[in-house]
Write a protein that holds these residues in place. Structure first.
Motif, mmCIF file in Angstrom:
data_model
loop_
_atom_site.group_PDB
_atom_site.id
_atom_site.type_symbol
_atom_site.label_atom_id
_atom_site.label_comp_id
_atom_site.label_asym_id
_atom_site.label_seq_id
_atom_site.Cartn_x
_atom_site.Cartn_y
_atom_site.Cartn_z
ATOM 1 N N ILE A 75 0.854 -1.197 0.000
ATOM 2 C CA ILE A 75 0.000 0.000 0.000
ATOM 3 C C ILE A 75 0.885 1.240 0.000
ATOM 4 O O ILE A 75 1.824 1.342 0.773
ATOM 5 C CB ILE A 75 -0.936 -0.008 1.222
ATOM 6 C CG1 ILE A 75 -1.940 -1.164 1.122
ATOM 7 C CG2 ILE A 75 -1.673 1.310 1.364
ATOM 8 C CD1 ILE A 75 -2.837 -1.300 2.328
ATOM 9 N N ASP A 96 -3.840 2.853 -3.306
ATOM 10 C CA ASP A 96 -4.426 3.623 -2.212
ATOM 11 C C ASP A 96 -4.440 2.800 -0.934
ATOM 12 O O ASP A 96 -3.941 1.658 -0.885
ATOM 13 C CB ASP A 96 -5.832 4.108 -2.599
ATOM 14 C CG ASP A 96 -6.788 2.949 -2.902
ATOM 15 O OD1 ASP A 96 -6.435 1.795 -2.576
ATOM 16 O OD2 ASP A 96 -7.871 3.191 -3.458
ATOM 17 N N ASN A 97 -5.041 3.368 0.118
ATOM 18 C CA ASN A 97 -5.020 2.708 1.418
ATOM 19 C C ASN A 97 -5.908 1.466 1.479
ATOM 20 O O ASN A 97 -5.891 0.745 2.464
ATOM 21 C CB ASN A 97 -5.435 3.693 2.517
ATOM 22 C CG ASN A 97 -6.753 4.389 2.190
ATOM 23 O OD1 ASN A 97 -7.438 4.015 1.234
ATOM 24 N ND2 ASN A 97 -7.099 5.383 2.972
ATOM 25 N N LEU A 147 2.067 4.876 3.478
ATOM 26 C CA LEU A 147 0.953 5.716 3.929
ATOM 27 C C LEU A 147 0.907 5.651 5.453
ATOM 28 O O LEU A 147 0.637 4.597 6.033
ATOM 29 C CB LEU A 147 -0.370 5.234 3.320
ATOM 30 C CG LEU A 147 -0.486 5.314 1.794
ATOM 31 C CD1 LEU A 147 -1.851 4.825 1.338
ATOM 32 C CD2 LEU A 147 -0.248 6.731 1.306
ATOM 33 N N GLN A 159 -3.092 11.985 7.081
ATOM 34 C CA GLN A 159 -2.316 10.929 6.424
ATOM 35 C C GLN A 159 -1.277 11.555 5.502
ATOM 36 O O GLN A 159 -1.578 12.494 4.756
ATOM 37 C CB GLN A 159 -3.237 10.004 5.628
ATOM 38 C CG GLN A 159 -2.564 8.712 5.168
ATOM 39 C CD GLN A 159 -3.555 7.784 4.470
ATOM 40 O OE1 GLN A 159 -4.057 8.105 3.407
ATOM 41 N NE2 GLN A 159 -3.841 6.652 5.093
ATOM 42 N N GLU A 161 2.269 10.714 2.806
ATOM 43 C CA GLU A 161 2.958 9.730 1.965
ATOM 44 C C GLU A 161 4.451 9.902 2.158
ATOM 45 O O GLU A 161 4.991 10.979 1.942
ATOM 46 C CB GLU A 161 2.592 9.919 0.493
ATOM 47 C CG GLU A 161 1.144 9.611 0.184
ATOM 48 C CD GLU A 161 0.871 9.699 -1.307
ATOM 49 O OE1 GLU A 161 1.839 9.942 -2.057
ATOM 50 O OE2 GLU A 161 -0.279 9.515 -1.715
ATOM 51 N N SER A 225 3.405 0.811 6.143
ATOM 52 C CA SER A 225 2.167 1.394 5.631
ATOM 53 C C SER A 225 1.015 1.151 6.602
ATOM 54 O O SER A 225 0.933 0.096 7.254
ATOM 55 C CB SER A 225 1.818 0.800 4.261
ATOM 56 O OG SER A 225 2.626 1.369 3.268
ATOM 57 N N MET A 226 0.126 2.138 6.725
ATOM 58 C CA MET A 226 -1.067 2.122 7.556
ATOM 59 C C MET A 226 -0.746 2.234 9.041
ATOM 60 O O MET A 226 -1.615 2.003 9.883
ATOM 61 C CB MET A 226 -1.914 0.872 7.281
ATOM 62 C CG MET A 226 -2.298 0.686 5.810
ATOM 63 S SD MET A 226 -3.012 2.189 5.085
ATOM 64 C CE MET A 226 -4.526 2.281 6.008
#
Length: 757
Positions: A75, A96-97, A147, A159, A161, A225-226
């Motif tokens: 992601i 995308d997420n 992300l 959020q 990047e 990510s996340m």
């Protein structure tokens, strides 16, 4: 594959032809044809070896592509999807997420967690329902990104990047920077990283302040990510939202917990609560509080340490330096610095000094102290003191006058008054009168100022004055004064005369320490020169301008010549003073000779690139004494160095030498040379790189590029390289047909010979 098939067919056909010719020759005359047959066999073996090497290279390239296709997609990554002929697909598509990409005509396709080759198959299957031919589809990872959600006490929560480095990691500090940075009052030692896993939410607490102190990357966790990064607020900001600056927050100390904090208050600069540190002493804590004020009673500092009250004498410690008397503080200690009690100094041994002295006050008289000793302790008379009218006030009411100036001229013949305890010395101020005659000031007390000042002349001097005092007393510089070249002539006691130049303009603009000012003394002369009326006036008065303050301009400028220059000016200033480059100036190849070092050096400037990019780093650092030369645009080609041009040879309309820069490509160079001719073999354009490293050459197929334009395939050309466009007679087909013609000619000769026999 087509090339390989054609090569195999050609080699097989030539081999059969050679075998047939060899058999016929052996039948006719075996002895005389043996050498020729051996040479043909050797050439055939070499052609087969080249074919085998090409096959090995193609297999290696295919294996490398297969290995790179196993990279996993996450992601936040950015995929590049290329399908020739489809403009809406030849671009970047971010993941995308939710782990999907959105393609035109198809919609969402989940790709997160898939291998790159598997993702390509999934994308190809989705596009096959819309496009006819997807066999040339190419999918690559353009950029690896993460992300990350940044929340808490930051300027722009949300959020962000993050680009990752070569190891696939991203730094916490980068995430905070993209979120606008932490706000004033954020608690840096208790940041939290929240991460969702199969076992639920995982919370990692780390000390970001320790990372900033040491730079150790192991202190902060690696991001994925996340992830969610949470920055808490410090307890110092309170429960009410308000705007604070750093000074306001730190004015109350830096402690976040009241129980273990050290409390400092009283006559210190920043009283408040301070965090406890091991082995901290009372001096360490006072310094963290900004030190004591001028009213502090440093002899009666009160400390409560482990619930035990203690007195600490800071003055005694500073006098003897005994470290054993330092008190080490424990958790929850209290330090109080009281105010010093004001008291009037009186006593049977006190003597008082008043009036025009730097330090008036009460002084304790000691045995043997004279009038001059007490006056010296008070700093002596100021420049405004009337030293001829000093009064000594006795304790019994008598007044004794004393002429200090007469004493300095006649010495012990005048005599000093006797000082008795309780006496007071009064030094009156000079009365305001008109300017006295210059004859009243002896040369040993006078200083001279001349030149572009409002009131040049001869002034009384005191060593406590500076050059600013002298200029202010002379009315200040005039409008045309060149204070950057202020000249000071120093006369020494041994008769030597020394001169130096002081840049007063640079000191005024950039600032500096007061010690950087020249030390003036009585008998010195200060000369402030005058600037010329205009830059062109230097040509008629160049003898008045020192070479070390001049710069020289030659070549294609509107007003070449010798100009005044100082450190505050730059390249554009001197070029503007010369009315700028002329219309025939080659601003791409400006040369500057620097003569400020041990040996001269020459630098180049592309002024056109500066005007295109606005990059100030392209402008050279010129100094007085340097020379600037702007060459002519259409000068003789022999003046062009071979390292600065590119040669274009072969089948082009205008072969020759051309200027080249990094913004151009081989297409621009061919267009400048008039383009290839009709007889040009554009499928095999040769580029010889000789500008750097080892000399090497590469070929370029212009026809293939026109069919499938990809500017990444264009060969790299630099100054000093050579581009050769061969003739069509050098093509493989022409060589092949020539070989066929030669073989048929040989067969025809043998056939005719056999018929004759």
């Amino acid at each position: 594959m087509t090339r390989l098939f054609f090569r195999m067919f050609f080699l097989s056909w030539v081999g059969l032809a050679l075998i047939g010719v060899a058999n016929s020759a052996m039948a006719q005359n075996p002895a005389t044809q043996n050498d020729e047959l051996e040479q043909m066999a050797q050439e055939l073996r070499e052609m087969l070896a080249v074919n085998e090497a090409n096959d090995v290279l193609e297999q290696a390239a295919a294996q490398q592509q297969t290995q790179s296709s196993g990279e996993q997609i996450h992601i936040g990554d950015v995929l590049f999807i290329a399908l020739p002929g489809e403009e809406e697909l030849n671009q970047d598509f971010p993941v995308d997420n939710r782990g999907v990409i959105v393609l035109p005509e198809v919609g969402e396709i989940p790709v997160a967690g898939m291998q790159l080759n598997h993702a390509r198959i999934a994308i190809e299957q989705a596009l096959a329902s819309v496009y006819r031919d997807v066999t040339r589809l190419d999918v690559a990872i353009r950029e690896k990104r993460l992300l990350v959600t940044v929340l808490g006490y930051v300027n722009n929560p949300g959020q962000v990047e993050l680009p990752v480095d070569a190891t696939g990691r991203a730094n916490v500090q980068m995430a905070l920077s993209l979120a606008g940075g932490v706000r004033k009052g954020a608690q840096l030692d208790k940041m939290q990283l929240k991460r969702q896993s199969a076992d639920g939410e995982q919370v990692i607490e780390f000390n970001f302040k320790a990372y900033l102190d040491s730079g150790n990357d192991d202190i902060i966790p690696a991001l994925s990510s996340m992830d969610t990064l949470f920055i808490p607020a410090s307890p110092l900001i309170g429960n009410v939202q308000a705007d604070f600056d750093a000074a306001t927050l730190l004015s109350g100390g830096d402690a976040a917990e009241d129980q273990n904090a050290i409390k400092v208050f009283g006559e210190v600069q920043n009283p408040g609560l301070f965090s406890f540190k091991q082995h901290s002493t009372v001096i360490d804590v006072i310094m963290r509080a900004g030190g004591v004020t001028r009213y502090a009673g440093v002899e009666q500092i009160r400390i409560i340490n482990n619930n035990v009250p203690t007195l600490f004498n800071l003055k005694a410690y500073l006098d003897n330096g005994d470290g054993n008397k330092l008190i080490k503080l424990e958790k929850g200690a209290t330090v109080f610095v009281p105010i010093a009690a004001k008291e009037v100094k009186v006593g049977a041994r006190m003597v008082y000094v008043m009036g025009e002295v730097p330090k008036p006050g009460a002084f304790e008289n000691q045995e043997g102290a004279t009038f001059l000793d007490i006056l010296a302790n008070a700093g002596g008379p100021t420049r405004f003191a009337e030293t001829r009218q000093i009064r000594l006030l006795r304790a019994n009411g008598d007044v004794v006058p004393f002429d200090l100036q007469q004493y300095t001229e006649q010495g012990s013949s005048v005599g000093l008054p006797e000082i008795i305890a309780g006496d007071a010395i009064f030094v009156p101020e000079k009365t305001a009168t008109d300017e006295n005659s210059w004859l009243k000031v002896p040369p040993s007390r006078a200083i001279y100022i001349m030149g572009a000042v409002r009131r040049p002349g001869r002034y009384e001097w005191s060593d406590e004055m500076s050059v600013f005092d002298l200029l202010a007393h002379a009315g200040g510089p005039e409008e045309r004064a060149d204070i950057a070249a202020t000249q000071i002539v120093m006369r020494h006691e041994d008769g030597r005369v020394e001169s130096k130049v002081f840049d007063l303009a640079s000191f005024n603009e950039n600032g500096g320490h007061i010690e950087d000012l020249p030390v003036l003394k009585a008998g010195y002369t200060v000369m402030v020169p005058e600037l010329p009326q205009d830059p062109t006036d230097n040509k008629s008065k160049w003898l008045r301008q020192a070479p070390e303050r001049s710069i020289y301009l030659f070549g294609e400028v509107n007003a070449a010549g010798r100009y005044a220059f100082d450190e505050s000016m730059g390249f554009l200033d001197i070029l503007s003073a010369a009315d700028g480059p002329s219309t025939n100036a080659d601003i791409h190849n400006i040369r500057i000779m620097h003569r400020d070092g041990n040996k001269p050096r020459v630098s180049r400037l592309n002024l056109a690139m500066y005007f295109e990019t606005g990059d100030e780093t392209l402008l050279p650092d010129v100094k007085p004494g340097d020379s600037i030369y702007i060459p002519e645009k259409d000068r003789n080609w022999l003046d062009e160095e071979k390292e600065t041009t590119v040669r274009v040879l072969g089948s082009v309309a205008k072969p020759g030498r051309y200027r080249f820069n990094d913004n151009m490509t081989i297409l621009d160079l061919l267009a400048q040379a008039g383009g290839p001719t009709e007889a040009a073999y554009v499928e095999r354009i040769v580029v010889v790189n000789a500008s750097c490293c080892d000399e090497q050459s590469a070929s370029f197929d212009l026809v293939e590029f026109v069919k499938d334009p990809d500017f990444a395939t264009l060969p790299v050309i630099r100054e000093g390289d050579t581009v050769y466009v061969p003739n069509v007679t050098r093509s493989n087909w022409r060589v092949f047909m020539q070989g066929v013609t030669d073989v048929l000619s040989i067969l025809s000769v043998y056939a005719l010979g056999a018929a004759a026999l």
